[in-house]
Design an enzyme around this catalytic site. Sequence first.
Site, PDB file in Angstrom:
ATOM      1  N   CYS A   1       0.810  -1.227   0.000  1.00 48.84           N
ATOM      2  CA  CYS A   1       0.000   0.000   0.000  1.00 48.84           C
ATOM      3  C   CYS A   1       0.841   1.274   0.000  1.00 48.84           C
ATOM      4  O   CYS A   1       0.312   2.349  -0.290  1.00 48.84           O
ATOM      5  CB  CYS A   1      -0.945   0.014   1.187  1.00 48.84           C
ATOM      6  SG  CYS A   1      -2.150  -1.298   1.121  1.00 48.84           S
TER       7      CYS A   1
ATOM      8  N   HIS B   1      -3.111   7.428   2.419  1.00 43.99           N
ATOM      9  CA  HIS B   1      -3.523   6.116   1.927  1.00 43.99           C
ATOM     10  C   HIS B   1      -4.867   5.783   2.557  1.00 43.99           C
ATOM     11  O   HIS B   1      -5.083   6.013   3.744  1.00 43.99           O
ATOM     12  CB  HIS B   1      -2.475   5.065   2.307  1.00 43.99           C
ATOM     13  CG  HIS B   1      -2.953   3.665   2.086  1.00 43.99           C
ATOM     14  ND1 HIS B   1      -3.504   3.266   0.880  1.00 43.99           N
ATOM     15  CD2 HIS B   1      -3.004   2.586   2.899  1.00 43.99           C
ATOM     16  CE1 HIS B   1      -3.856   1.999   0.971  1.00 43.99           C
ATOM     17  NE2 HIS B   1      -3.565   1.561   2.180  1.00 43.99           N
TER      18      HIS B   1
ATOM     19  N   ASN C   1      -9.982   0.297  -0.088  1.00 43.35           N
ATOM     20  CA  ASN C   1      -8.521   0.368  -0.094  1.00 43.35           C
ATOM     21  C   ASN C   1      -8.017  -0.154  -1.440  1.00 43.35           C
ATOM     22  O   ASN C   1      -8.096  -1.353  -1.707  1.00 43.35           O
ATOM     23  CB  ASN C   1      -7.990  -0.469   1.073  1.00 43.35           C
ATOM     24  CG  ASN C   1      -6.475  -0.489   1.142  1.00 43.35           C
ATOM     25  OD1 ASN C   1      -5.790  -0.050   0.220  1.00 43.35           O
ATOM     26  ND2 ASN C   1      -5.947  -1.005   2.237  1.00 43.35           N
TER      27      ASN C   1
HETATM   28  N1  ACO Z   1     -18.172  -8.237   9.779  1.00 42.71           N
HETATM   29  C1  ACO Z   1     -18.565  -8.511  11.031  1.00 42.71           C
HETATM   30  N2  ACO Z   1     -17.691  -8.873  12.005  1.00 42.71           N
HETATM   31  C2  ACO Z   1     -16.393  -8.948  11.663  1.00 42.71           C
HETATM   32  C3  ACO Z   1     -15.922  -8.680  10.376  1.00 42.71           C
HETATM   33  C4  ACO Z   1     -16.867  -8.314   9.408  1.00 42.71           C
HETATM   34  N3  ACO Z   1     -16.522  -8.007   8.143  1.00 42.71           N
HETATM   35  N4  ACO Z   1     -14.571  -8.825  10.346  1.00 42.71           N
HETATM   36  C5  ACO Z   1     -14.206  -9.175  11.594  1.00 42.71           C
HETATM   37  N5  ACO Z   1     -15.304  -9.269  12.385  1.00 42.71           N
HETATM   38  C6  ACO Z   1     -15.377  -9.611  13.815  1.00 42.71           C
HETATM   39  C7  ACO Z   1     -14.194 -10.418  14.275  1.00 42.71           C
HETATM   40  O1  ACO Z   1     -14.405 -11.797  14.038  1.00 42.71           O
HETATM   41  C8  ACO Z   1     -14.151 -10.085  15.745  1.00 42.71           C
HETATM   42  O2  ACO Z   1     -15.113 -10.864  16.410  1.00 42.71           O
HETATM   43  P1  ACO Z   1     -14.814 -11.448  17.897  1.00 42.71           P
HETATM   44  O3  ACO Z   1     -14.640 -10.231  18.761  1.00 42.71           O
HETATM   45  O4  ACO Z   1     -16.044 -12.239  18.173  1.00 42.71           O
HETATM   46  O5  ACO Z   1     -13.567 -12.245  17.763  1.00 42.71           O
HETATM   47  C9  ACO Z   1     -14.611  -8.629  15.806  1.00 42.71           C
HETATM   48  O6  ACO Z   1     -15.316  -8.401  14.582  1.00 42.71           O
HETATM   49  C10 ACO Z   1     -13.483  -7.627  15.938  1.00 42.71           C
HETATM   50  O7  ACO Z   1     -12.458  -7.939  14.987  1.00 42.71           O
HETATM   51  P2  ACO Z   1     -11.173  -7.024  14.779  1.00 42.71           P
HETATM   52  O8  ACO Z   1     -10.306  -7.631  13.735  1.00 42.71           O
HETATM   53  O9  ACO Z   1     -10.558  -6.773  16.143  1.00 42.71           O
HETATM   54  O10 ACO Z   1     -11.863  -5.669  14.258  1.00 42.71           O
HETATM   55  P3  ACO Z   1     -11.229  -4.266  14.031  1.00 42.71           P
HETATM   56  O11 ACO Z   1     -11.965  -3.258  14.793  1.00 42.71           O
HETATM   57  O12 ACO Z   1      -9.743  -4.297  14.205  1.00 42.71           O
HETATM   58  O13 ACO Z   1     -11.546  -3.994  12.487  1.00 42.71           O
HETATM   59  C11 ACO Z   1     -10.334  -4.032  10.412  1.00 42.71           C
HETATM   60  C12 ACO Z   1     -11.019  -4.862  11.506  1.00 42.71           C
HETATM   61  C13 ACO Z   1     -11.384  -3.160   9.777  1.00 42.71           C
HETATM   62  C14 ACO Z   1      -9.741  -4.974   9.392  1.00 42.71           C
HETATM   63  C15 ACO Z   1      -9.238  -3.144  11.035  1.00 42.71           C
HETATM   64  O14 ACO Z   1      -8.444  -3.903  11.911  1.00 42.71           O
HETATM   65  C16 ACO Z   1      -8.338  -2.496  10.017  1.00 42.71           C
HETATM   66  O15 ACO Z   1      -8.728  -1.650   9.246  1.00 42.71           O
HETATM   67  N6  ACO Z   1      -7.022  -2.841  10.055  1.00 42.71           N
HETATM   68  C17 ACO Z   1      -5.997  -2.168   9.237  1.00 42.71           C
HETATM   69  C18 ACO Z   1      -6.002  -2.621   7.808  1.00 42.71           C
HETATM   70  C19 ACO Z   1      -4.860  -1.920   7.093  1.00 42.71           C
HETATM   71  O16 ACO Z   1      -4.636  -0.743   7.276  1.00 42.71           O
HETATM   72  N7  ACO Z   1      -4.066  -2.654   6.328  1.00 42.71           N
HETATM   73  C20 ACO Z   1      -2.834  -2.046   5.807  1.00 42.71           C
HETATM   74  C21 ACO Z   1      -2.917  -1.736   4.425  1.00 42.71           C
HETATM   75  S1  ACO Z   1      -3.319  -3.142   3.462  1.00 42.71           S
HETATM   76  C22 ACO Z   1      -1.929  -3.540   2.469  1.00 42.71           C
HETATM   77  O17 ACO Z   1      -0.835  -3.113   2.694  1.00 42.71           O
HETATM   78  C23 ACO Z   1      -2.176  -4.575   1.405  1.00 42.71           C
END
Ligand code: ACO
Length: 322
Positions: free
Chosen positions: A114, A249, A279
């Site tokens: 990214c 980004h 993204n």
């Molecule tokens: N719908 C519903 N529930 C979900 C979903 C979904 N799509 N995805 C995960 N959950 C659930 C999980 O199973 C978890 O449930 P649990 O508490 O029962 O275990 C709960 O939601 C919380 O999960 P987290 O992963 O802790 O959720 P978070 O608030 O962190 O959000 C997200 C997830 C949106 C992916 C976030 O962590 C994020 O944006 N991370 C950064 C991504 C990023 O910036 N990547 C870098 C660039 S990508 C690249 O370089 C290719």
Amino acid sequence: MKARAKIIGTGGYLPDTIRTNDEISEMVDTSDNWIYERTGIKSRRIASAEESAASMAEIAAKEAIEVAGIDAGEIDLIVVATGTPDRVYPSTACMLQHRLDIRDCVSFDVQAACSGSVFALSIADQYIRTGAADKVLVVGAEICSRIVDWSDRSTCILFGDGAGAVILEATEEPGILSTHIHSDGGYEELLYCPNPQVAKESVKDQPGFIQMRGNEVFKMAVNTLGRIVDETLAANGLEKTDVDWLVPHQANTRIIAATAKKLRLSMDQVIMTLENQGNTSSASVLLALNEGIRDGRIQRGQIILLEAFGAGFTWGSALIKY
Ligand code: ACO
């Protein structure tokens, strides 16, 4: 006087097909509400079967060339940032060069996930500063939908397809004030995409889909982007109040809001494309830059801070006087 890199044209391309959160909710156990609240995304674009990183790059690049008012043959260097190249080789940049009917210029890809377009801008800036290039085409092009597991709700909600492009020209006045790029390869397991055909034994049997420990990536991104803001301003002797626009980004609204807060910028001073693009990895910063410039929000003479964080980990910034 030293040559500096000035933006003389930008372009962008998004595929026609829109995939909404509601449509994804029919594919995996999620909801529009959950996705929007946690990420800020409502929909993303999905490329057709006929499209590729090279074909999207071509459309974005042609637009940037037209806006710049140059002939494609004047370009000395093409740098394409992509993590989803059409082929292992030749590079997408070489394929783009051919599509632009340019016979002889240096063309290569950059793979920094990214952060790719910020890395590519940094390379372009070095070429221009040293006098090795006069006109440079930088493109970020991604077809993320092909490396997303559409049955994995933790990743398939995030990504989209598209391409952004910028033409830089050597001038006496900046332009790009500075770029700052970093890598730390110690976090491979938090965010990676296997290449099963050539992988080491341990990942050979995995499908070639994005694997991410989102929550840990999230925390690293917020902390790291906070540090890059400080580094960038200090290198230029500037204050937070000197920055007119943040062009981040587009990974997650909450990550972007944390960086804006660090800069004491209101969200009105942030170019946001996330809601309807998701993204788009290395394309996202250049797509946002294109949107902010083309709709007239970013004006000549203003200071804009581009930043990105991605797999590697890689991260970086570019401070630009537009
Ligand atoms: N719908 C519903 N529930 C979900 C979903 C979904 N799509 N995805 C995960 N959950 C659930 C999980 O199973 C978890 O449930 P649990 O508490 O029962 O275990 C709960 O939601 C919380 O999960 P987290 O992963 O802790 O959720 P978070 O608030 O962190 O959000 C997200 C997830 C949106 C992916 C976030 O962590 C994020 O944006 N991370 C950064 C991504 C990023 O910036 N990547 C870098 C660039 S990508 C690249 O370089 C290719």
